[in-house]
Motif scaffolding. Structure first.
Motif, PDB file in Angstrom:
ATOM      1  N   SER A   1      45.429  39.209  42.940  1.00 22.88           N
ATOM      2  CA  SER A   1      44.534  38.970  41.636  1.00 22.88           C
ATOM      3  C   SER A   1      43.031  38.961  41.913  1.00 22.88           C
ATOM      4  O   SER A   1      42.222  39.638  41.398  1.00 22.88           O
ATOM      5  N   ARG A   2      42.824  38.117  42.768  1.00 23.77           N
ATOM      6  CA  ARG A   2      41.356  37.571  43.192  1.00 23.77           C
ATOM      7  C   ARG A   2      40.685  39.044  43.812  1.00 23.77           C
ATOM      8  O   ARG A   2      39.669  39.372  43.663  1.00 23.77           O
ATOM      9  N   GLN A   3      41.461  39.503  44.735  1.00 22.40           N
ATOM     10  CA  GLN A   3      40.924  40.735  45.381  1.00 22.40           C
ATOM     11  C   GLN A   3      40.749  41.811  44.607  1.00 22.40           C
ATOM     12  O   GLN A   3      39.917  42.622  44.560  1.00 22.40           O
ATOM     13  N   ALA A   4      41.595  42.221  43.604  1.00 20.47           N
ATOM     14  CA  ALA A   4      41.510  43.217  42.625  1.00 20.47           C
ATOM     15  C   ALA A   4      40.064  42.955  41.821  1.00 20.47           C
ATOM     16  O   ALA A   4      39.482  43.980  41.643  1.00 20.47           O
ATOM     17  N   ILE A   5      39.654  41.829  41.538  1.00 26.27           N
ATOM     18  CA  ILE A   5      38.338  41.366  40.999  1.00 26.27           C
ATOM     19  C   ILE A   5      37.327  41.787  41.704  1.00 26.27           C
ATOM     20  O   ILE A   5      36.417  42.498  41.233  1.00 26.27           O
ATOM     21  N   LEU A   6      37.430  41.172  43.264  1.00 29.24           N
ATOM     22  CA  LEU A   6      36.311  41.626  43.749  1.00 29.24           C
ATOM     23  C   LEU A   6      36.435  43.303  44.239  1.00 29.24           C
ATOM     24  O   LEU A   6      35.218  43.765  44.358  1.00 29.24           O
ATOM     25  N   ILE A  20      30.178  37.890  50.252  1.00 31.66           N
ATOM     26  CA  ILE A  20      31.057  39.258  50.354  1.00 31.66           C
ATOM     27  C   ILE A  20      30.387  40.638  49.450  1.00 31.66           C
ATOM     28  O   ILE A  20      30.234  41.664  50.104  1.00 31.66           O
ATOM     29  N   LEU A  21      29.848  40.217  48.361  1.00 37.91           N
ATOM     30  CA  LEU A  21      29.220  41.431  47.581  1.00 37.91           C
ATOM     31  C   LEU A  21      27.944  41.749  47.906  1.00 37.91           C
ATOM     32  O   LEU A  21      27.504  43.043  48.154  1.00 37.91           O
ATOM     33  N   GLN A  22      27.264  40.746  48.277  1.00 39.35           N
ATOM     34  CA  GLN A  22      25.868  41.151  48.784  1.00 39.35           C
ATOM     35  C   GLN A  22      25.799  41.978  50.008  1.00 39.35           C
ATOM     36  O   GLN A  22      24.982  42.389  50.566  1.00 39.35           O
ATOM     37  N   ALA A  23      26.924  41.546  50.877  1.00 39.55           N
ATOM     38  CA  ALA A  23      27.154  42.426  52.099  1.00 39.55           C
ATOM     39  C   ALA A  23      26.919  43.927  52.011  1.00 39.55           C
ATOM     40  O   ALA A  23      26.403  44.745  52.644  1.00 39.55           O
ATOM     41  N   GLU A  24      27.308  44.416  50.791  1.00 37.78           N
ATOM     42  CA  GLU A  24      27.487  45.826  50.517  1.00 37.78           C
ATOM     43  C   GLU A  24      26.227  45.980  49.471  1.00 37.78           C
ATOM     44  O   GLU A  24      25.701  46.997  49.497  1.00 37.78           O
ATOM     45  N   TYR A  25      25.653  45.267  48.547  1.00 39.44           N
ATOM     46  CA  TYR A  25      24.886  45.627  47.700  1.00 39.44           C
ATOM     47  C   TYR A  25      24.038  43.911  47.644  1.00 39.44           C
ATOM     48  O   TYR A  25      24.089  43.247  46.801  1.00 39.44           O
ATOM     49  N   PRO A  26      22.906  44.130  48.355  1.00 45.58           N
ATOM     50  CA  PRO A  26      22.226  42.772  48.723  1.00 45.58           C
ATOM     51  C   PRO A  26      21.390  42.575  47.470  1.00 45.58           C
ATOM     52  O   PRO A  26      21.142  41.135  47.174  1.00 45.58           O
ATOM     53  N   GLU A  27      21.054  43.228  46.405  1.00 42.56           N
ATOM     54  CA  GLU A  27      20.375  42.825  45.309  1.00 42.56           C
ATOM     55  C   GLU A  27      21.135  42.931  44.096  1.00 42.56           C
ATOM     56  O   GLU A  27      20.433  42.506  43.164  1.00 42.56           O
ATOM     57  N   GLN A  28      22.145  43.283  44.118  1.00 44.65           N
ATOM     58  CA  GLN A  28      22.975  43.831  42.905  1.00 44.65           C
ATOM     59  C   GLN A  28      23.622  42.546  42.199  1.00 44.65           C
ATOM     60  O   GLN A  28      24.470  42.638  41.134  1.00 44.65           O
TER      61      GLN A  28
END
Lengths: 294, 294
Positions: free
Chosen positions: B134-139, B184-192
């Motif tokens: 479930s956590r992965q689905a959210i990420l 994890i998220l900023q590795a793809e989208y540093p500013e978002q």
């Protein structure tokens, strides 16, 4: 709901082979009958242990020595004596009175041959300026109780409670915090402190597996029930195992991976459902669910 | 209750000097009047910003462009647009629909010039075998929304919610977990992607100071209310600042120690008390408490 039989990849004891480790925390039954009757009901249902509450034992109607004999004669162990007076309060006098009360309870726990005395540590002390001071007051109280625990030979099992109880029931709220507190307490009393892991309180923890692994060798009890979604009441709406969202086999596998091979104790506060069902039915369902979904 | 004036040792902005950063989350007012009227009430009370909810904005009665102009003309900023559809659900179709809905909301957030789009990420996805899935689905959902956030120029602010909401509202439950998800998220989208810290959700955390410090540079919002003890309802019994147990000045000092110098936003769900008080009175008390006890 996860089913044990579907969890073949998990390394787990088969609870059918170790019913002596199945324990009933008497809160699950709603305190509706005398403890002596509960001992008989629990033994008859097939449990190997029970965890009685102080309010049932420390009353004029109960002779502790006779109760201890009755429990032994019924073939039951005592997985824990429940629970500490809070190590928190309005002022130092209240906290001192709680400490004396806990000393008395430790002697009774010893007479019952309880595997541990369960510590629900208490929340904020209203005379303290802040949460850190309140936590320190709790640690001070636990340390002050260490000597009695040593004397009577019953260890104190810290129970981290869900963070929703931080203000008024327990400022010990995560497995990582329990690990840190154990380090402090065991520096003074190496054998007198351990931890109880309760599925209800810890299932949500993003560091669950690591948090349990770091308690290896210090786990003195493992409690199960289930988290109902949605939950209607913060205290009294806990679910029977299998009726909620906790992955119980996975959680027990983490606990047993530390080497834990003792009690699996059912503890359910359920004012609107299980406390209204016949005691024998609650016991029967609890055993079934222990064997099927835990 | 801690009083700001007694906290002379704390390094804190004097909020009397920066009322432009005081924000009113409109949930505090109980959604009892049209958003256009709320804009005027909030500005008149002395706030410098508001955080509107989608249910008030995305209705046939509201022209978003006109509302954006009205907010600007009233001298208000938009501290956040509240909030994401859950990145969880019964199945992949439901989650995909939520993603599309969130894309639409990001465009509206941009039109309102919102400082961020607040992400309450959702709980368990019932078609997933377990909490980790479930956590992965959210990420996955958050990552899928990153491109739209980039396009429209509005960052997504992850809000860790109290663990009591893990099952059905948010599986993001601690500051440490938010830090890990940001990586994890900023590795793809540093500013978002950033984080909103809400006092109600995090005050109990044994690692509070460290958890906040590790979010330095990523805090996009700071929400205040208070934890009432006892709490009567898991969702709708939040308290006005000063009426509960949270050490608000100490908490704001931790947030500001990271360099945060932006909005202090009042968000209170209070079905039985504040939602029954006149809107103007709620606003007046909120400003007073912001200046006195936060």
């Amino acid at each position: 709901m996860s089913n044990v039989s579907e969890q073949s990849a998990l390394s787990l004891r088969d609870l059918r082979d170790c019913q002596q480790w199945l324990s009933m925390n008497t809160a699950t039954l709603g305190y509706r009958q005398p403890i002596q009757q509960t001992v008989e009901s629990v033994a008859k249902a097939g449990f190997g242990a029970l965890a009685p509450w102080r309010q049932e034992v420390e009353t004029p109607d109960v002779n502790v020595s006779a109760l201890a004999k009755q429990i032994r004669d019924a073939g039951l162990a005592v997985s824990g004596y429940v629970r500490t007076a809070y190590f928190a309060g309005e002022n130092a006098q209240v906290r001192q009175a709680a400490l004396e009360d806990n000393r008395k309870a430790l002697h009774i726990a010893a007479e019952l041959d309880a595997a541990c005395y369960v510590a629900v540590v208490g929340g904020l002390s209203t005379d303290k300026p802040g949460i850190d001071d309140s936590r320190q007051a709790i640690l001070d109280g636990l340390l002050a109780l260490g000597e009695t625990a040593q004397e009577v030979g019953v260890p104190i099992a810290l129970e981290p409670l869900h963070p929703m109880y931080a203000a008024n029931r327990a400022l010990l709220n995560t497995l990582a915090q329990a690990r840190d507190w154990l380090h402090i307490l065991q520096a003074e009393y190496p054998e007198q402190f351990g931890v109880v892991v309760d599925a209800y309180h810890v299932w949500w923890d993003p560091q669950l597996e690591q948090g349990i692994a770091e308690l290896a060798g210090n786990i003195m009890g493992y409690h199960v029930c289930d988290w109902l979604s949605p939950t209607q009441d913060m205290l009294l709406d806990r679910g029977m195992m299998g009726d909620g969202v906790i992955q119980l086999p996975e959680l027990r596998a983490m606990v047993e991976a530390t080497g834990y091979a003792r009690f699996v104790e059912v503890e359910i506060f359920s004012a609107e459902h299980w406390w209204k069902m016949p005691v024998d039915e609650v016991l029967t369902v609890a055993i079934e669910r222990l064997l099927q979904v835990c």
